[in-house]
Design a protein around this motif. Structure first.
Motif, PDB file in Angstrom:
ATOM      1  N   ALA A  70      -2.045  -6.558   0.861  1.00 47.62           N
ATOM      2  CA  ALA A  70      -1.125  -7.490   0.199  1.00 47.62           C
ATOM      3  C   ALA A  70      -0.457  -6.870  -1.020  1.00 47.62           C
ATOM      4  N   SER A  71      -1.204  -6.134  -1.824  1.00 51.35           N
ATOM      5  CA  SER A  71      -0.595  -5.547  -3.030  1.00 51.35           C
ATOM      6  C   SER A  71       0.459  -4.500  -2.662  1.00 51.35           C
ATOM      7  N   GLY A  72       0.232  -3.754  -1.597  1.00 53.34           N
ATOM      8  CA  GLY A  72       1.226  -2.779  -1.144  1.00 53.34           C
ATOM      9  C   GLY A  72       2.488  -3.454  -0.642  1.00 53.34           C
ATOM     10  N   VAL A  73       2.332  -4.574   0.038  1.00 53.96           N
ATOM     11  CA  VAL A  73       3.485  -5.331   0.523  1.00 53.96           C
ATOM     12  C   VAL A  73       4.279  -5.878  -0.660  1.00 53.96           C
ATOM     13  N   VAL A  74       3.587  -6.423  -1.642  1.00 62.77           N
ATOM     14  CA  VAL A  74       4.266  -6.953  -2.834  1.00 62.77           C
ATOM     15  C   VAL A  74       5.082  -5.852  -3.494  1.00 62.77           C
ATOM     16  N   GLU A  75       4.491  -4.687  -3.686  1.00 62.13           N
ATOM     17  CA  GLU A  75       5.211  -3.572  -4.323  1.00 62.13           C
ATOM     18  C   GLU A  75       6.411  -3.138  -3.491  1.00 62.13           C
ATOM     19  N   ALA A  76       6.236  -3.061  -2.179  1.00 62.64           N
ATOM     20  CA  ALA A  76       7.319  -2.610  -1.300  1.00 62.64           C
ATOM     21  C   ALA A  76       8.497  -3.577  -1.301  1.00 62.64           C
ATOM     22  N   LEU A  77       8.232  -4.876  -1.418  1.00 59.45           N
ATOM     23  CA  LEU A  77       9.290  -5.883  -1.320  1.00 59.45           C
ATOM     24  C   LEU A  77       9.825  -6.340  -2.673  1.00 59.45           C
ATOM     25  N   ARG A  78       9.200  -5.902  -3.744  1.00 63.19           N
ATOM     26  CA  ARG A  78       9.577  -6.366  -5.075  1.00 63.19           C
ATOM     27  C   ARG A  78      11.062  -6.139  -5.382  1.00 63.19           C
ATOM     28  N   GLY A  79      11.631  -5.038  -4.962  1.00 61.25           N
ATOM     29  CA  GLY A  79      13.033  -4.747  -5.256  1.00 61.25           C
ATOM     30  C   GLY A  79      13.996  -5.806  -4.736  1.00 61.25           C
ATOM     31  N   ASP A  80      13.776  -6.267  -3.517  1.00 63.47           N
ATOM     32  CA  ASP A  80      14.667  -7.249  -2.905  1.00 63.47           C
ATOM     33  C   ASP A  80      14.209  -8.689  -3.102  1.00 63.47           C
ATOM     34  N   TYR A  81      12.906  -8.907  -3.211  1.00 61.67           N
ATOM     35  CA  TYR A  81      12.368 -10.270  -3.230  1.00 61.67           C
ATOM     36  C   TYR A  81      11.632 -10.601  -4.531  1.00 61.67           C
ATOM     37  N   GLY A  82      11.833  -9.802  -5.566  1.00 59.36           N
ATOM     38  CA  GLY A  82      11.105  -9.978  -6.815  1.00 59.36           C
ATOM     39  C   GLY A  82      11.225 -11.353  -7.441  1.00 59.36           C
ATOM     40  N   GLY A  83      12.304 -12.059  -7.210  1.00 59.93           N
ATOM     41  CA  GLY A  83      12.494 -13.377  -7.788  1.00 59.93           C
ATOM     42  C   GLY A  83      11.876 -14.511  -6.988  1.00 59.93           C
ATOM     43  N   TYR A  84      11.278 -14.211  -5.856  1.00 63.53           N
ATOM     44  CA  TYR A  84      10.678 -15.250  -5.015  1.00 63.53           C
ATOM     45  C   TYR A  84       9.299 -15.625  -5.547  1.00 63.53           C
ATOM     46  N   ARG A  85       9.042 -16.915  -5.666  1.00 62.15           N
ATOM     47  CA  ARG A  85       7.752 -17.405  -6.172  1.00 62.15           C
ATOM     48  C   ARG A  85       6.577 -16.961  -5.315  1.00 62.15           C
ATOM     49  N   LEU A  86       6.767 -16.870  -4.012  1.00 64.75           N
ATOM     50  CA  LEU A  86       5.659 -16.546  -3.114  1.00 64.75           C
ATOM     51  C   LEU A  86       5.406 -15.048  -2.971  1.00 64.75           C
ATOM     52  N   LEU A  87       6.209 -14.221  -3.650  1.00 64.42           N
ATOM     53  CA  LEU A  87       5.950 -12.786  -3.595  1.00 64.42           C
ATOM     54  C   LEU A  87       4.915 -12.442  -4.666  1.00 64.42           C
ATOM     55  N   ASN A  88       3.691 -12.762  -4.358  1.00 65.88           N
ATOM     56  CA  ASN A  88       2.542 -12.429  -5.198  1.00 65.88           C
ATOM     57  C   ASN A  88       1.375 -12.189  -4.256  1.00 65.88           C
ATOM     58  N   ALA A  89       0.290 -11.669  -4.778  1.00 67.29           N
ATOM     59  CA  ALA A  89      -0.843 -11.302  -3.921  1.00 67.29           C
ATOM     60  C   ALA A  89      -1.341 -12.492  -3.101  1.00 67.29           C
ATOM     61  N   GLY A  90      -1.467 -13.650  -3.713  1.00 67.01           N
ATOM     62  CA  GLY A  90      -1.965 -14.820  -2.984  1.00 67.01           C
ATOM     63  C   GLY A  90      -1.039 -15.268  -1.879  1.00 67.01           C
ATOM     64  N   GLY A  91       0.248 -15.338  -2.168  1.00 68.46           N
ATOM     65  CA  GLY A  91       1.223 -15.756  -1.164  1.00 68.46           C
ATOM     66  C   GLY A  91       1.312 -14.786  -0.005  1.00 68.46           C
ATOM     67  N   VAL A  92       1.284 -13.483  -0.325  1.00 70.13           N
ATOM     68  CA  VAL A  92       1.363 -12.469   0.725  1.00 70.13           C
ATOM     69  C   VAL A  92       0.068 -12.447   1.529  1.00 70.13           C
ATOM     70  N   GLU A  93      -1.086 -12.600   0.873  1.00 69.59           N
ATOM     71  CA  GLU A  93      -2.353 -12.655   1.615  1.00 69.59           C
ATOM     72  C   GLU A  93      -2.343 -13.802   2.622  1.00 69.59           C
ATOM     73  N   GLU A  94      -1.810 -14.939   2.213  1.00 65.60           N
ATOM     74  CA  GLU A  94      -1.723 -16.080   3.132  1.00 65.60           C
ATOM     75  C   GLU A  94      -0.805 -15.768   4.308  1.00 65.60           C
ATOM     76  N   ALA A  95       0.330 -15.135   4.043  1.00 67.05           N
ATOM     77  CA  ALA A  95       1.259 -14.761   5.114  1.00 67.05           C
ATOM     78  C   ALA A  95       0.623 -13.746   6.062  1.00 67.05           C
ATOM     79  N   LEU A  96      -0.123 -12.791   5.512  1.00 64.50           N
ATOM     80  CA  LEU A  96      -0.787 -11.792   6.354  1.00 64.50           C
ATOM     81  C   LEU A  96      -1.864 -12.441   7.225  1.00 64.50           C
TER      82      LEU A  96
END
Length: 94
Positions: free
Chosen positions: A27-53
């Motif tokens: 999840a942390s790697g996904v957050v870092e990879a997507l931060r450039g394009d999706y940094g302003g999204y509320r769900l782009l955090n470890a918890g939100g990405v873990e749930e999506a994964l």
């Protein structure tokens, strides 16, 4: 580029597409990879990405590729795309 400069897929799709290259990530790697394009999204955090994964895993798109403890003792679960997931992404998202 930010999200106003180009048409971005929904965040959940971007999370799944992140694994299309065949590499495993957590999840942390996904957050870092997507931060450039999706940094302003509320769900782009470890918890939100873990749930999506976890959801993608339950739907058969991803599978666990391993796990480890980080420096703080937290569990990191690596995921990778399944053959079914690759087929679904190629048919439905690309």
């Amino acid at each position: 580029m930010n999200r106003n400069d180009k048409k971005l897929p929904p965040l959940y799709y971007a999370i799944v597409l992140h694994f299309l290259d065949g590499r495993a990530d957590d999840a942390s790697g996904v957050v870092e990879a997507l931060r450039g394009d999706y940094g302003g999204y509320r769900l782009l955090n470890a918890g939100g990405v873990e749930e999506a994964l976890a959801t993608a895993k339950e739907n058969g798109l991803l599978e666990e590729a391993g796990y480890r403890l980080d420096e703080g003792g937290g569990l990191r679960i690596d995921y990778e795309m399944t053959e079914f997931g690759r087929d679904m992404v190629q048919r439905c998202l690309l």
